[in-house]
Design a protein around this motif. Structure first.
Motif, PDB file in Angstrom:
ATOM      1  N   LYS A  13       0.833  -1.188   0.000  1.00 20.90           N
ATOM      2  CA  LYS A  13       0.000   0.000   0.000  1.00 20.90           C
ATOM      3  C   LYS A  13       0.881   1.257   0.000  1.00 20.90           C
ATOM      4  CE  LYS A  13      -4.087   1.710   2.260  1.00 20.90           C
ATOM      5  NZ  LYS A  13      -4.039   2.467   3.496  1.00 20.90           N
ATOM      6  N   LEU A  14       0.564   2.184  -0.900  1.00 23.02           N
ATOM      7  CA  LEU A  14       1.357   3.400  -1.007  1.00 23.02           C
ATOM      8  C   LEU A  14       0.514   4.598  -0.602  1.00 23.02           C
ATOM      9  CD1 LEU A  14       2.897   2.592  -4.469  1.00 23.02           C
ATOM     10  CD2 LEU A  14       4.206   2.981  -2.381  1.00 23.02           C
ATOM     11  N   PRO A  15       1.183   5.616  -0.106  1.00 21.30           N
ATOM     12  CA  PRO A  15       0.427   6.830   0.201  1.00 21.30           C
ATOM     13  C   PRO A  15      -0.215   7.372  -1.086  1.00 21.30           C
ATOM     14  CG  PRO A  15       2.657   6.958   1.066  1.00 21.30           C
ATOM     15  CD  PRO A  15       2.597   5.751   0.202  1.00 21.30           C
ATOM     16  N   LYS A  16      -1.363   7.947  -0.909  1.00 23.76           N
ATOM     17  CA  LYS A  16      -2.055   8.480  -2.100  1.00 23.76           C
ATOM     18  C   LYS A  16      -1.311   9.684  -2.672  1.00 23.76           C
ATOM     19  CE  LYS A  16      -6.641   7.063  -0.845  1.00 23.76           C
ATOM     20  NZ  LYS A  16      -7.630   7.446   0.145  1.00 23.76           N
ATOM     21  N   ASP A  17      -1.495   9.887  -3.963  1.00 26.48           N
ATOM     22  CA  ASP A  17      -0.995  11.077  -4.657  1.00 26.48           C
ATOM     23  C   ASP A  17       0.514  11.185  -4.671  1.00 26.48           C
ATOM     24  OD1 ASP A  17      -3.655  11.720  -4.889  1.00 26.48           O
ATOM     25  OD2 ASP A  17      -3.614  12.858  -2.996  1.00 26.48           O
ATOM     26  N   GLY A  18       1.205  10.141  -4.318  1.00 28.93           N
ATOM     27  CA  GLY A  18       2.653  10.243  -4.310  1.00 28.93           C
ATOM     28  C   GLY A  18       3.231  10.163  -5.709  1.00 28.93           C
ATOM     29  N   THR A  19       4.355  10.845  -5.893  1.00 26.98           N
ATOM     30  CA  THR A  19       5.118  10.675  -7.123  1.00 26.98           C
ATOM     31  C   THR A  19       6.091   9.536  -6.850  1.00 26.98           C
ATOM     32  OG1 THR A  19       4.956  13.019  -7.532  1.00 26.98           O
ATOM     33  CG2 THR A  19       6.653  11.816  -8.726  1.00 26.98           C
ATOM     34  N   LEU A  20       6.050   8.514  -7.711  1.00 21.91           N
ATOM     35  CA  LEU A  20       6.824   7.312  -7.409  1.00 21.91           C
ATOM     36  C   LEU A  20       7.971   7.109  -8.388  1.00 21.91           C
ATOM     37  CD1 LEU A  20       3.939   4.735  -6.830  1.00 21.91           C
ATOM     38  CD2 LEU A  20       4.949   6.314  -5.180  1.00 21.91           C
ATOM     39  N   ILE A  21       9.056   6.542  -7.864  1.00 28.46           N
ATOM     40  CA  ILE A  21      10.087   6.005  -8.748  1.00 28.46           C
ATOM     41  C   ILE A  21      10.172   4.527  -8.412  1.00 28.46           C
ATOM     42  CG2 ILE A  21      12.520   6.010  -9.344  1.00 28.46           C
ATOM     43  CD1 ILE A  21      12.675   8.902  -8.631  1.00 28.46           C
ATOM     44  N   LYS A  22       9.847   3.698  -9.397  1.00 29.35           N
ATOM     45  CA  LYS A  22       9.799   2.266  -9.137  1.00 29.35           C
ATOM     46  C   LYS A  22      10.945   1.570  -9.845  1.00 29.35           C
ATOM     47  CE  LYS A  22       4.811   1.586  -8.670  1.00 29.35           C
ATOM     48  NZ  LYS A  22       3.638   1.098  -9.413  1.00 29.35           N
ATOM     49  N   LEU A  23      11.559   0.674  -9.135  1.00 31.29           N
ATOM     50  CA  LEU A  23      12.627  -0.116  -9.746  1.00 31.29           C
ATOM     51  C   LEU A  23      12.054  -1.426 -10.243  1.00 31.29           C
ATOM     52  CD1 LEU A  23      15.650  -0.823 -10.263  1.00 31.29           C
ATOM     53  CD2 LEU A  23      15.710  -1.728  -7.931  1.00 31.29           C
ATOM     54  N   SER A  24      12.421  -1.801 -11.460  1.00 26.22           N
ATOM     55  CA  SER A  24      12.135  -3.171 -11.856  1.00 26.22           C
ATOM     56  C   SER A  24      13.391  -3.778 -12.459  1.00 26.22           C
ATOM     57  CB  SER A  24      10.946  -3.233 -12.806  1.00 26.22           C
ATOM     58  OG  SER A  24      11.211  -2.452 -13.935  1.00 26.22           O
ATOM     59  N   LEU A  25      13.571  -5.049 -12.167  1.00 22.82           N
ATOM     60  CA  LEU A  25      14.766  -5.763 -12.613  1.00 22.82           C
ATOM     61  C   LEU A  25      14.315  -6.910 -13.506  1.00 22.82           C
ATOM     62  CD1 LEU A  25      16.420  -5.862  -9.105  1.00 22.82           C
ATOM     63  CD2 LEU A  25      17.137  -4.426 -11.009  1.00 22.82           C
ATOM     64  N   SER A  26      14.924  -7.023 -14.673  1.00 23.98           N
ATOM     65  CA  SER A  26      14.486  -8.069 -15.593  1.00 23.98           C
ATOM     66  C   SER A  26      15.624  -9.001 -15.963  1.00 23.98           C
ATOM     67  CB  SER A  26      13.909  -7.483 -16.866  1.00 23.98           C
ATOM     68  OG  SER A  26      13.644  -6.122 -16.734  1.00 23.98           O
ATOM     69  N   ASP A  27      15.182 -10.195 -16.306  1.00 30.41           N
ATOM     70  CA  ASP A  27      16.107 -11.216 -16.792  1.00 30.41           C
ATOM     71  C   ASP A  27      16.127 -11.069 -18.308  1.00 30.41           C
ATOM     72  OD1 ASP A  27      17.757 -13.319 -16.481  1.00 30.41           O
ATOM     73  OD2 ASP A  27      16.313 -14.524 -15.323  1.00 30.41           O
ATOM     74  N   VAL A  28      17.240 -10.641 -18.853  1.00 33.11           N
ATOM     75  CA  VAL A  28      17.254 -10.318 -20.273  1.00 33.11           C
ATOM     76  C   VAL A  28      18.301 -11.161 -20.983  1.00 33.11           C
ATOM     77  CG1 VAL A  28      17.557  -8.485 -21.968  1.00 33.11           C
ATOM     78  CG2 VAL A  28      16.669  -7.942 -19.690  1.00 33.11           C
ATOM     79  N   PHE A  29      17.913 -11.758 -22.085  1.00 33.20           N
ATOM     80  CA  PHE A  29      18.901 -12.487 -22.879  1.00 33.20           C
ATOM     81  C   PHE A  29      19.165 -11.729 -24.168  1.00 33.20           C
ATOM     82  CE2 PHE A  29      17.775 -15.680 -19.895  1.00 33.20           C
ATOM     83  CZ  PHE A  29      18.924 -16.447 -19.763  1.00 33.20           C
ATOM     84  N   VAL A  30      20.420 -11.413 -24.382  1.00 33.44           N
ATOM     85  CA  VAL A  30      20.801 -10.741 -25.620  1.00 33.44           C
ATOM     86  C   VAL A  30      21.712 -11.713 -26.345  1.00 33.44           C
ATOM     87  CG1 VAL A  30      21.895  -8.728 -26.644  1.00 33.44           C
ATOM     88  CG2 VAL A  30      20.720  -8.521 -24.436  1.00 33.44           C
ATOM     89  N   ASN A  31      21.251 -12.200 -27.500  1.00 35.05           N
ATOM     90  CA  ASN A  31      22.011 -13.222 -28.235  1.00 35.05           C
ATOM     91  C   ASN A  31      22.433 -14.371 -27.318  1.00 35.05           C
ATOM     92  OD1 ASN A  31      21.825 -11.443 -30.390  1.00 35.05           O
ATOM     93  ND2 ASN A  31      23.793 -10.496 -29.882  1.00 35.05           N
TER      94      ASN A  31
END
Ligand SMILES: [Fe+2]
Ligand SMILES: [Fe+2]
Lengths: 1184, 307
Positions: free
Chosen positions: A75-93
């Motif tokens: 649960k996040l405070p309402k009206d907040g400006t957020l910076i969210k981190l996401s980490l992905s598993d990426v295959f390049v070649n």
């Protein structure tokens, strides 16, 4: 640049790292409700308040909220400006990468704030990769936040709105962090079900091949099989005859000498579906009994030589299997094992309980199952290329888990096990002969044995295995020369071994290699997080080798066998080894030491193994073991010198070149040979406990003060107390200028004494500091210690409270301290007479009754007209030496509400004791009185000092009626006067802060004006008088002598202090009317004494010869000085203000006429103080 | 000794220099201290301990003023004298261009540190109303460097100056460490130190590289002569004289009686032993190792008491 307010919602190490970074940059950081423990703790350490879920308006106060992946969905405070981190598993070649994206989210809009990609490359350690990805994530965010701060909080425009589809798989950081290439060990072996099955298969396949060779027999697989089957049948029969149940938990002991029969019996027990408990009959009986008791055996299989009564107390019955008769009818397989089918289905059946030494000394039984043994057998057979042609050597006792490595893989492979007898095992030459005769191909030999063996040439030995202890480099280079030399590592709990490495000449001896098949190693920090390469952590082992736990030690099992937090399956267990290790770059593991042998010396963590290696590297001795003794001192034992002249000293000198000073062993001891345990490990326990008293230096006894200082030093220097000698310099122990202040501050908080920096620096040792603190020599003037000056300062918190008290001078309640003293009783009398106040009398006593009797007696002795049961006398049991005047809190509170005035008259009067000794009674009591006077309501304080403590002069050299001077008192600088002088300072400061207080300085308090009654023993001037009378000579001092009758004094004190019109805060109560000392002394002649006035010098010289019979004996030191400070000339004591106050209250000084003198002197004779004069006086008539 | 090619720090300077990245530290409204008690032994004196808390606070604020004043002198008169000469090519030993413009970034950093320190001092004065007592016009280095130089022939002086500045730039971190762990200090004071330290990490490497380069390009005789002068420099650098005089002046400024003053003054230590445990020595030792000076036999022998 703008300071941003940034909220955090997260639970990871990364969140914590970024929180700290942004805090350091100067931004305001806030940890939001819902964050994990780690982040919350980090915030607490920074002193940041945590926000509760109730702070709903928080978002409005924040510029931005950073949300970490683990908190997405919270649960996040309402009206907040957020910076969210996401980490992905990426295959390049096909190459794996970690994709890092910071998204900027406002209302419904999402843009990408920053993104980056981290290439896994050929990194083998997941924790390293995680570290790299986290670093990238942190850098990206910090950079964005810096930019926003620079632009006063403006966030950049979107750089991209969408990511490639390949970035959609979430990266599981937890799983990644625990990944290590070395742990990819999965290997499936052909299904065998149990050891029994494996052996049965081998026996069928290799029936006529040799299975065992012992001292007297060569036994084929068929013979071994038949014998094992018949033993298992016999066991089954015995159990059914006795009506005992035989189940998969049944344990049967084996105590047989090394022989073919031993192995047949072990197989027989397993074949009956039971587990065997090995006993080494050469072990001490105590240990064997402990094992028998712990394993609750019914039977132990032994031979006729065995002492059958050994386990009678434990209720274990011996089961004697008849001698083998290797008869021809054994040539065909008779039948199958009774429980073979059962075992096929139950691989988790218990196979063996093997006892190891616990750290407590009580052996603990490790339970291993068939599946554990099978994985080991299969891996080992492949790893060391065991075939039916192999001839492994079975050196270890069966009570040691390495024997498992010899026995089962061999018997499952159709190979021939070579069995030495007990005698062979202890004779190097016979060992050599055995190995060569039987062309041994494989062997496990412990490091200590390898180190001790002569240079035998064993060309057939292709695989030599060692482990259980660290090999010294010499052993490694010798034994790895022409064969494969395997170092194995692993606790018994994980089935003999968990990791292994092939040693070559240059191998590092602490390299324990990589996990074996179906085994994994976690190296975790104290927070249970995987560590990156090169970082130390504790080793946890998972996989098929992890045993069932400890027999009958549930708690210990739960402590060491844990659920694998990194595996999805709840049944997977890991074993906590207690060993500290680290990953090497090459994927091997390096052993650092036991968790419980790590020692902290001077705050440094010392690894004993490191010292061992350093000693071995010096190439002075071949063998060495380093241990810590009970007092946490490092002992190094060395043996087998390379050269003849090697000794302790050469080792020590060589070590000084390579090791820091704190790692140099306190003791280096040369032994012929290092003691080893039965298992071939160096016996470190015996070394740690070995009596090496010849090398010990006996420490000096420490005083209590020194001991307390030791504690403080240890704390400040962060070292152990036993590393500190009382004559060691603070600076040699790791101290420096910053630590000095900290230490001195700590000392001040626990000692009253005088320990200042400058004096400490003269000799910075415990011994010197202790003597500074306990130094009680009386110092004059400038030498009075800083601590005394410090006492002079009144605590800033003491000042008037609330409104003015109108009853200060018309008190309704008064406290009188020292009420039962000489002056005290007369003050009490005057208070009762001149006021209507209730007088609380503070008297010391162990009970109310005792105190009451004391006061009653004093009133009687001093002929006071009031009785102790007078309603206005309230007795208070107290003690000036104790805090709060010895009152309990409730009394103190009650008095502070009632009192209007305090007469602080009590003191410990003693002219010999030092300041420190008198401090509590005379100075702290004053502080307490002032505290009481300003607690709850304001009270007057009248402090009874003494003229000898007066210290302020005018230009003419007169002592003036004013507060104390900063230079110490004019008269005697003894401890008592110092306490009075300091107390005056405290009272004077109280006056300056607006407290109604008075300093009263009486002079020579003399006997009652009408009766002469006094307490002569406590009056030093009267001692001079008596001593002089005894000598027959008196000093002809030129001084005006004071006589101030106690009744006059008491009346004057009470009247003057209560006077509303008084305009002085200091009262000098001597009696200034004229009287010479000589006149006074010569009064003695009038009552019949023969006494002559002599030159003071002459008088002083006579004092040197007096003995105990003279009254001056105990105080003689005060009069040996030319400047006698006692009998001050009262002609230069100001009294004009006091005199005018006296006039205002209608009093005048009494005359010091002969009548007064004579009344005084006569009392002294009558009370027995003065000896009877030689001639009876003719004028004795005026004795009252 | 093989020499690594010099790599400029200009990129990392862009992204990490505090002048570019850090907001101003503003004094918080709390009761925390302005200066660590550990760094001002006067606060442990029995007489001071007994006095009003305000007296201790005053001592700490004045000590902070002195510390700030020291920073200003150090940055602008010591480090930047040498750094600016190097940057502008006026230093008697010519460094490659990369070194020189990195030196200019050091000049900027140091002037900025001095500015930040002055700004903070101004804030403290505004808030506490405490005016600084007369502050020293010199720091230990103002004397130690010229003293070390005057013992050397002119051709060796520049090298000695370089090494002296490099040593002192590498000891700042030890100074600052005392602040960071103290929970009784104001966040802004600690922040000031953290900010400073953030740049000094970069400087430390810069000066080490410069010394490495210099050391690799001089002859053995020069190494022996300069190496031999280092112990004397360190000794002069780590004296306590100026601090002691300041402490005396500070005590005299207190509103207490002469006798108490005298008691406190008697107790100001004239010096501390410089052992190898001293935090600054640990940094110096580290510098000598990393710069390669300790690999030089003769230099190492002269400094053996610190190893
Ligand atoms: Fe700086
Ligand atoms: Fe710098």
């Amino acid at each position: 640049m703008k300071v941003l307010s940034i909220g955090f919602l997260g639970a990871s190490t990364l969140a914590t790292t970024i929180l700290n970074m942004l805090y350091d940059l100067g931004h305001n950081v806030v940890v939001l409700a819902g964050s994990g423990r780690e982040l919350v703790t980090a915030a607490e350490e920074l002193g940041i308040q945590r926000h509760t879920a109730k702070d709903t308006h928080i978002a409005g106060l924040l510029d931005v909220i950073v949300v970490f992946p683990e908190s997405v969905g919270k649960k996040l405070p309402k009206d907040g400006t957020l910076i969210k981190l996401s980490l992905s598993d990426v295959f390049v070649n096909t190459e794996r990468h970690g994709g890092v994206v910071w998204r900027f989210c406002t209302n419904d809009q999402q843009t990408i704030l920053a993104q980056g990609i981290y290439k896994f490359g050929d990194e083998i350690c997941g924790a390293n990769i995680v570290g790299g990805i986290e670093q990238l994530a942190a850098d990206l965010l910090i950079n964005s936040i810096n930019n926003a701060a620079k632009t006063n909080g403006l966030w950049p425009d979107a750089v991209a709105t969408a990511l490639p589809p390949s970035w959609s798989t979430e990266l599981n950081m937890a799983r990644l962090s625990v990944w290590h290439k070395s742990n990819e060990t999965v290997k499936e072996y052909s299904e065998r079900g149990s050891i029994v099955h494996g052996f049965s298969d081998a026996a069928a396949r290799y029936a006529s091949r040799t299975a065992l060779i012992d001292e007297s027999n060569v036994i084929t697989y068929r013979e071994l099989y038949n014998r094992a089957v018949s033993i298992s049948q016999e066991i089954t029969e015995i159990y059914s005859e006795k009506g005992l149940s035989l189940n998969n938990e049944t344990l049967i002991g084996v105590a047989l000498p090394k022989s073919a029969r031993l192995y047949a019996t072990i197989l027989g027990i397993l074949g009956a579906g039971c587990a065997y408990v090995p006993f080494d009959i050469t072990h001490p009986q105590e240990r064997l009994r402990a094992i028998a008791a712990d394993s609750k055996l019914d039977y132990i299989i032994c031979d006729s030589n065995y002492d059958s009564g050994l386990f009678s107390d434990e209720g274990v019955q011996p089961l004697i299997i008849p001698e083998f008769r290797w008869s021809p009818d054994m040539s065909v397989n008779v039948s199958a094992f009774p429980s073979a089918e059962l075992l096929l289905r139950d691989t988790s059946r218990l196979a063996v309980v093997i006892y190891t030494s616990g750290s407590t000394g009580k052996p603990k039984g490790v339970m291993l199952e068939h599946r554990n043994l099978l994985n080991l057998c299969e891996w080992y057979r492949h790893h060391v290329e065991l075939t039916e042609e192999s001839r492994p050597f079975q050196f270890s006792t069966i009570a040691f888990d390495a024997s498992i490595l010899d026995i089962f893989p061999t018997l499952l492979s159709g190979a021939s096990l070579i069995i030495p007898s007990e005698a062979d095992r202890h004779d190097f030459l016979r060992l050599d002969e055995l190995v060569r005769t039987h062309e041994v191909t494989h062997a496990f030999l412990p490091p200590a044995l390898l180190a001790a063996l002569p240079d035998f040439v064993w060309p057939t030995l292709k695989h030599l295995v060692t482990g259980g202890d660290i090999c010294d480099p010499d052993t490694i280079s010798k034994w790895s020369a022409s064969r494969k030399f395997h170092n194995i590592y692993g606790p018994t709990e994980c089935t003999v071994l968990a990791t292994t490495v092939l040693f070559s000449d240059s191998s590092y001896n602490r390299n324990i290699g990589k996990p074996i098949s179906n085994t994994g190693c976690y190296i975790l920090d104290e927070q249970f997080k995987p560590v990156s390469t090169g970082k130390e952590g504790e080793l946890y082992i998972r996989g098929r080798g992890v045993g069932r736990g400890y027999n009958s030690e549930k708690n210990l099992t739960e402590e060491r066998f844990l659920r694998d937090p990194f595996s999805g399956e709840p049944s997977t267990m890991i074993y906590k080894t207690g060993d500290i290790v680290k990953w090497r770059d090459d994927g091997n593991i390096e052993f650092i030491g036991r968790r419980d042998t790590q020692v902290k010396i001077r705050g440094f963590r010392v690894e004993l193994g490191e010292i061992e290696n350093a000693i071995l590297d010096t190439r002075i001795f071949r063998h060495c073991a380093v241990v810590v003794d009970e007092s946490k001192r490092i002992r190094a034992f060395v043996a087998k010198p390379y050269k003849g002249d090697a000794d302790e000293e050469t080792v020590k000198q060589a070590l000084c070149q390579v090791l820091p000073e704190y790692m140099i062993p306190r003791f280096i001891i040369v032994l012929d040979e290092l003691p080893s345990t039965d298992n071939g490990k160096i016996n470190r326990n015996s070394l740690a406990g070995m009596d090496i008293s010849k090398s010990l230096v006996t420490g000096d006894e420490l005083t209590e003060t020194e001991n307390r200082l030791l504690e403080i030093w240890a704390l400040v220097l962060n070292i152990d107390t036993n590393e500190i000698g009382k004559n060691d310099s603070f600076f040699d122990l790791g101290g420096h200028s910053l630590l000095v202040s900290r230490m001195i501050l700590a000392v001040k908080n626990s000692f009253q004494g005088n320990a200042t920096l400058a004096r400490f620096m003269e000799r910075p040792t415990i011994a010197a500091l202790a003597s500074l603190l306990t130094d009680s020599t009386l110092k004059k003037g400038a030498q009075i210690s800083e601590a005394v000056y410090a006492d002079m300062i009144l605590n800033p918190s003491i000042s008037p409270v609330g409104e003015e008290n109108p009853f200060l001078r018309k008190p309704k309640a008064v406290l009188l301290t020292g009420a039962n003293g000489f002056l005290g009783t007369y003050l009490l009398e005057q208070l009762l007479r001149n006021t209507n106040a209730v007088v609380y009398c503070l008297v010391r006593g162990s009970s109310q009754d005792e105190a009451e009797q004391k006061l009653a007696l004093s009133l009687l002795n001093n002929r006071i007209d009031y009785r102790v049961d007078n309603k206005r006398i309230q007795l208070v049991v107290g003690d000036l030496e104790k805090p709060l005047l010895g009152l309990d809190i409730s009394q103190f509170e009650k008095l502070s509400l009632e009192l209007d005035a305090i007469y602080h008259n009590g003191a410990h009067v003693n002219h010999v004791y030092d300041y420190k000794y008198l401090f509590n009674a005379n100075v702290r009591s004053t502080l307490d009185v002032l505290h009481l006077a300003t607690h709850k309501k304001n009270k007057s304080v009248h402090y009874i000092s003494t003229l000898s403590a007066a210290s302020k002069f005018n230009e003419a050299g007169w002592l003036i009626e004013d507060g104390p001077a900063e230079i110490p008192p004019a008269f005697v600088n003894n401890g008592y006067n110092l306490t009075k002088w300091i107390s005056e300072h405290l009272v004077w400061q109280a006056i300056s802060r607006g407290i109604d207080a008075t300093i009263v300085r009486p002079g020579n308090i003399s006997g009652h004006s009408l009766t002469g009654l006094c307490q002569p023993d406590k009056n030093r001037i009267l001692l001079v008088l008596k001593g002089s009378a005894q000598l027959g000579i008196a000093p002809a001092w030129d001084a005006t002598f004071d006589l101030c009758p106690v009744d006059f004094l008491a009346k004057a004190i009470i009247n003057c202090t209560l006077s509303d019109t008084r305009d002085t805060k200091v009262l000098h109560f001597h009696n200034p009317t004229p009287l010479d000392w000589t006149t006074y002394v010569m009064g003695l002649t009038r009552i019949g004494y023969e006494i002559q006035l002599v030159d003071p010098g002459l008088w002083r010289s006579r004092l040197l010869d007096i003995d105990e019979s003279n009254a001056l004996y105990n105080v003689v030191s005060f009069y040996l000085d030319e400047n006698n400070e006692d009998i001050g000339d009262i002609s230069s004591i100001e009294h004009s203000r006091t005199e005018s106050t006296l006039q205002k209250v209608g009093m005048a000084y009494p005359k010091k006429d002969n009548a007064l003198i004579d009344r005084n002197l006569s009392y002294l004779v009558d009370c027995g103080f003065l000896p009877l004069p030689r001639q009876p006086s003719t004028e004795r008539s005026f004795v009252a | 000794m093989s020499e690594q090619p010099y790599v400029s720090h200009s990129d990392s300077w862009e992204s990490t220099a505090t002048i570019r990245n850090r907001p101003r530290r503003v004094i918080e409204d709390d009761n925390l201290r302005y200066y660590p008690m550990n760094r001002q032994p006067l606060c442990t004196h029995p007489v001071i301990v007994q006095l009003d808390q305000k007296v201790q606070d005053l001592i700490l604020v004045q000590s902070l003023y002195k510390y700030i004043n020291d920073i200003i002198i150090f940055e602008t008169e010591i480090v930047n004298k040498t750094a600016r000469e190097i940057a502008k090519g006026n230093f008697p030993f010519l460094f490659p261009f990369d070194c020189r413009y990195d030196a200019m970034s050091v000049v900027i950093d140091e002037d900025y540190h001095a500015y930040v320190a002055m700004n903070y001092m101004h804030q403290v004065q505004e808030r506490t109303g405490i005016a600084p007592i007369e502050l020293p016009s010199e720091i230990e280095l103002s004397r130690a460097i010229p003293r070390a130089l005057c013992t050397l022939a002119p051709q060796y002086q520049a090298g000695m100056e370089l090494i002296a500045v490099a040593i002192s730039e590498n000891t700042v971190t030890a100074e600052v460490a005392a602040f960071s762990k103290d929970p009784s200090l104001k966040r802004s004071v600690k922040g000031l130190m953290v900010d400073h330290l953030a740049d000094e990490g970069r400087h430390s490497i810069f000066w080490i590289n410069l010394v490495k380069h210099y050391w690799a390009n001089i002859d053995e005789e020069a190494r022996i002569v300069i190496g031999g002068a280092i112990p004397g420099f360190i000794e002069a650098y780590l004296t306590n004289e100026i601090q002691m005089l300041f402490d005396h002046r500070l005590v005299e400024s207190l509103d207490i009686s002469e006798v108490l003053m005298e008691k406190i003054r008697e107790d100001i230590p004239t010096s501390y032993p410089i052992t190898k445990n001293h935090p600054m020595i640990a940094n110096i030792r580290n510098f000598l190792k990393r710069s390669g000076l300790s690999q030089h036999e003769a230099t190492r022998t002269g400094l053996s008491r610190y190893f």
